[in-house]
Write a protein that holds these residues in place. Structure first.
Motif, PDB file in Angstrom:
ATOM      1  N   PHE A 216      10.600  -2.080  33.999  1.00 34.36           N
ATOM      2  CA  PHE A 216      10.004  -3.394  34.217  1.00 34.36           C
ATOM      3  C   PHE A 216       8.666  -3.491  33.510  1.00 34.36           C
ATOM      4  O   PHE A 216       8.344  -4.500  32.884  1.00 34.36           O
ATOM      5  CB  PHE A 216       9.834  -3.625  35.720  1.00 34.36           C
ATOM      6  CG  PHE A 216       9.187  -4.912  36.081  1.00 34.36           C
ATOM      7  CD1 PHE A 216       9.929  -6.086  36.121  1.00 34.36           C
ATOM      8  CD2 PHE A 216       7.826  -4.967  36.365  1.00 34.36           C
ATOM      9  CE1 PHE A 216       9.329  -7.293  36.446  1.00 34.36           C
ATOM     10  CE2 PHE A 216       7.225  -6.166  36.686  1.00 34.36           C
ATOM     11  CZ  PHE A 216       7.977  -7.329  36.718  1.00 34.36           C
ATOM     12  N   ALA A 217       7.885  -2.435  33.598  1.00 35.38           N
ATOM     13  CA  ALA A 217       6.582  -2.437  32.937  1.00 35.38           C
ATOM     14  C   ALA A 217       6.196  -1.004  32.637  1.00 35.38           C
ATOM     15  O   ALA A 217       6.627  -0.076  33.317  1.00 35.38           O
ATOM     16  CB  ALA A 217       5.528  -3.072  33.836  1.00 35.38           C
ATOM     17  N   CYS A 218       5.388  -0.831  31.596  1.00 34.90           N
ATOM     18  CA  CYS A 218       5.027   0.513  31.175  1.00 34.90           C
ATOM     19  C   CYS A 218       3.638   0.461  30.559  1.00 34.90           C
ATOM     20  O   CYS A 218       3.375  -0.392  29.703  1.00 34.90           O
ATOM     21  CB  CYS A 218       6.073   0.990  30.159  1.00 34.90           C
ATOM     22  SG  CYS A 218       5.724   2.594  29.466  1.00 34.90           S
ATOM     23  N   GLY A 219       2.739   1.319  31.024  1.00 32.68           N
ATOM     24  CA  GLY A 219       1.395   1.308  30.455  1.00 32.68           C
ATOM     25  C   GLY A 219       0.417   2.065  31.324  1.00 32.68           C
ATOM     26  O   GLY A 219       0.820   2.775  32.256  1.00 32.68           O
ATOM     27  N   ALA A 220      -0.865   1.911  31.052  1.00 33.92           N
ATOM     28  CA  ALA A 220      -1.904   2.584  31.819  1.00 33.92           C
ATOM     29  C   ALA A 220      -1.942   1.999  33.224  1.00 33.92           C
ATOM     30  O   ALA A 220      -1.569   0.838  33.416  1.00 33.92           O
ATOM     31  CB  ALA A 220      -3.254   2.413  31.135  1.00 33.92           C
ATOM     32  N   PRO A 221      -2.408   2.775  34.236  1.00 33.62           N
ATOM     33  CA  PRO A 221      -2.398   2.283  35.617  1.00 33.62           C
ATOM     34  C   PRO A 221      -3.075   0.930  35.766  1.00 33.62           C
ATOM     35  O   PRO A 221      -2.550   0.058  36.476  1.00 33.62           O
ATOM     36  CB  PRO A 221      -3.165   3.367  36.381  1.00 33.62           C
ATOM     37  CG  PRO A 221      -3.008   4.591  35.569  1.00 33.62           C
ATOM     38  CD  PRO A 221      -2.878   4.160  34.144  1.00 33.62           C
ATOM     39  N   GLU A 222      -4.215   0.721  35.070  1.00 29.00           N
ATOM     40  CA  GLU A 222      -4.929  -0.548  35.295  1.00 29.00           C
ATOM     41  C   GLU A 222      -4.160  -1.744  34.725  1.00 29.00           C
ATOM     42  O   GLU A 222      -4.333  -2.866  35.186  1.00 29.00           O
ATOM     43  CB  GLU A 222      -6.368  -0.477  34.777  1.00 29.00           C
ATOM     44  CG  GLU A 222      -6.573   0.042  33.386  1.00 29.00           C
ATOM     45  CD  GLU A 222      -6.602   1.571  33.266  1.00 29.00           C
ATOM     46  OE1 GLU A 222      -6.150   2.269  34.216  1.00 29.00           O
ATOM     47  OE2 GLU A 222      -7.033   2.074  32.216  1.00 29.00           O
TER      48      GLU A 222
END
Lengths: 267, 361
Positions: A216-222
């Motif tokens: 669904f989404a992928c990236g840095a925690p923030e």
């Protein structure tokens, strides 16, 4: 080791679990896979590990397709820490960690293998327990033994399936610190399935959020921990605070709370 | 002392503890070998005809070093030793090794502390094959190997069928145990039907056959079973390290590079041939394959690299002891050893369970 997952599909009879997963993981990141129950997190880990053969798609380790690798070759690249591992007939802690050396020797362990195991036990704070029976340890200690076994494997990627789910908060932090330190000391990558959003936000370099078999989404925690994403994926209203640069997620209520009959008294 | 030195010192302590532990386990095996050899001599000396311990080894040396054979006159005691007692006891040692090691292996492979070598229906299939030969005179091999050949072929057939059926379900331990149970009842029913229509003397002989007994042993039979047991034992020891890892669960074992399904089927085939090779010559000798592994587990733990051979040696010790009791307790009547192992095995097993108080871990 760079791990690429391309168009991965997996289904059990009657149920599609993974519906086209694409990922590109760099060498020394801690990557946390999050998502509701049944979203395919554990299956993704098992496919990468080769425990479940995918229906279609590729998993590529440093340019080599994993389907071309034998079980032993994969075992030299990937250390797998299951959620828990019970032993019918208990082995000693030392022997259990020594099993991690199995992909590297054929029948008998060498003095080098013994050295490696002793060092890992020492680093993991298991020195005093090394001759104890695995089955006599607490859940937290067993989890540490399983991580020690995976580290003794000297893999390039560590896969963990909910390593903290059975632990109290002190042991959760301890296990995460151990993973964090070993990753940076040994320069290996980590991919872990985890339910605790706050632990993930504190330790992850990258978050993969899964829903219904897709990323669904992928990236840095923030980037990932936003009110909208949490609501969309978990169906939960949440407040998100930032404290000393670390995000924490406080769930407030289910978005569909009105649908739960009050007589059940859940909320 | 710097922290690096301290770390090195500390991991040296771990290594020392491990080496000590490993040495202790090896010593256990090394100590068992002379125990078995002395026990063979004692067991041969024990019996209705008076034979001294020294006579036993004198005879052995004369037989094993052919140069001396001509010089010595074969006395009465030598005939008793060489023709009657020694084959019986050597067969007992072989049976004990096969049952003990196969039992230890099957407990791990079938993930069941109560597993024993007959779990895959070997005994009832062998009993059916033997009944077929004894009562109806039907057999695959003719002559003196009619019964033995039938027992062997049916027990291998039964296990083969179980592996083939459960193989379609991923050769899981549960499917193996359940198919084994189903075939056990099937062969028992078939045996009952044959016995129902059989002549009473023949039925009696068939029932006697199924009760484990070493009295049928001779050197020809040993020359067949010994290589089977020897090769099987080596194959099981070869796979014993993999068994340790399979004991931590299929997923863990696969992730450490073990071919779980292949190893399971391979070890089952080896156990089957070993145990079938014994059962078809001796009949069903119970409890050794269950008790010997647990006895060893209590003494030196669950490391299969030691457990598999040690359970074999302890099995040999138990079986030879049981046979000596069977020969002497109601002398001159010789009881079938299969009955005595149950008498010895049941209290021993209950004691083990009580001592463990809760869980055979």
């Amino acid at each position: 080791m760079r791990v690429k997952v391309e168009d991965l599909y997996f289904s059990y009879p009657g149920k599609d679990v993974l519906k086209g997963i694409n990922l590109d993981l760099k060498e020394t990141d801690i990557v946390c896979v999050l998502g509701p129950n049944g979203s395919g997190k554990s299956t993704l880990v098992k496919c990468i590990e080769g425990l479940q053969p995918p229906q279609s798609g590729n998993i590529i380790f440093d340019g080599t397709n994993s389907s071309k690798l034998s079980r032993i070759e994969i075992a030299r690249l990937i250390g797998y820490v299951p959620q828990s591992s019970s032993q019918l007939f208990s082995a000693s802690v030392f022997d259990t960690v020594m099993m991690g050396r199995k992909p590297h020797y054929s029948w008998r362990c060498s003095d080098d293998d013994i050295d490696i195991v002793a060092d890992v036990l020492e680093q993991m704070g298991l020195a005093n327990l090394s001759m104890n029976e695995y089955n006599c340890l607490s859940g937290g200690q067993q989890q540490r033994v399983l991580i020690a076994r995976a580290l003794a494997q000297q893999p390039e990627l560590l896969l963990l399936d909910e390593p903290t789910s059975a632990l109290d908060i002190a042991h959760q932090l301890e296990v995460m610190e151990i993973i964090h330190n070993s990753v940076h000391k040994r320069g290996i990558g980590v991919l872990m399935v985890i339910h605790d959003l706050n632990l993930a936000s504190r330790y992850a370099d990258k978050i993969i959020m899964m829903k219904d078999g897709i990323v669904f989404a992928c990236g840095a925690p923030e980037e990932i921990f936003t009110k909208e994403n949490i609501e969309e994926v978990y169906g939960v209203e949440a407040n998100i605070f930032s404290h000393e640069g670390i995000l924490s997620v406080i769930p407030v209520r289910r978005s569909d709370a009105k649908l739960v009959p009050e007589s059940l008294g859940i909320f | 002392m710097s922290s690096v030195d301290a770390l090195r010192n500390h991991s040296q302590n771990i290594k020392d503890a491990y080496e000590k532990h490993r040495l202790r386990k090896r010593l256990f095996i090394i100590a068992l070998i002379p125990v078995v050899i002395v026990l063979i001599g004692l067991a041969v000396a024990f019996g209705s005809a008076d034979i001294s311990f020294a006579d036993v080894y004198k005879t052995l040396f004369r037989k094993l070093i052919p140069g001396l054979a001509n010089a010595a006159n074969a006395g009465n005691s030598e005939i008793i030793i060489w023709k009657l007692r020694l084959p019986r006891i050597i067969m007992g040692v072989l049976a004990g090794i096969a049952l003990g090691s196969a039992g230890a292996t099957m407990q791990v492979v079938l993930k069941n502390p109560l597993a024993d070598p007959y779990m895959l229906g070997i005994s009832s299939a062998a009993g059916f094959g033997a009944s077929l030969a004894i009562i109806l005179g039907v057999g695959v091999l003719g002559g003196s190997y009619l019964i033995i050949g039938n027992a062997f072929i049916f027990s291998v057939l039964s296990s083969g069928l179980i592996l083939a059926i459960s193989g379609r379900r991923g050769a899981s331990p549960e499917s193996m145990v359940l198919t084994g149970l189903a075939l056990l009842f099937f062969f028992q029913a078939m045996t009952t039907i044959i016995q129902y229509f059989g002549d009473s003397e023949a039925v009696k002989a068939a029932v006697f056959w199924t009760v484990g007994d070493l009295g049928k042993a001779d050197w020809n039979k040993i020359s067949i079973t010994a290589p089977i047991v020897f090769v099987g034992e080596i194959l099981l020891i070869w796979k014993s390290g993999d068994l340790n890892i399979m004991n931590t669960g299929d997923a863990s074992a696969k992730s450490l590079g073990i071919n779980v399904q292949g190893t399971r089927i391979f070890t089952m085939v080896v156990c089957t041939i070993m145990v079938a090779g014994i059962v078809s010559f001796t009949g069903t000798i119970g409890f050794i394959g269950l008790v010997a592994p647990h006895l060893v587990r209590m003494i030196i733990g669950n490391d299969n690299r030691i457990l598999v051979p040690a359970a074999g040696l302890v099995g040999a010790v138990l079986l030879v002891l049981a046979d000596t009791i069977a020969r002497t307790i109601m002398s001159p009547v010789i009881l079938p050893v299969g009955a005595v192992t149950a008498f010895l095995g049941v209290p021993l097993f209950i004691y083990l369970i009580m001592k463990k108080n809760g869980g055979l871990s």
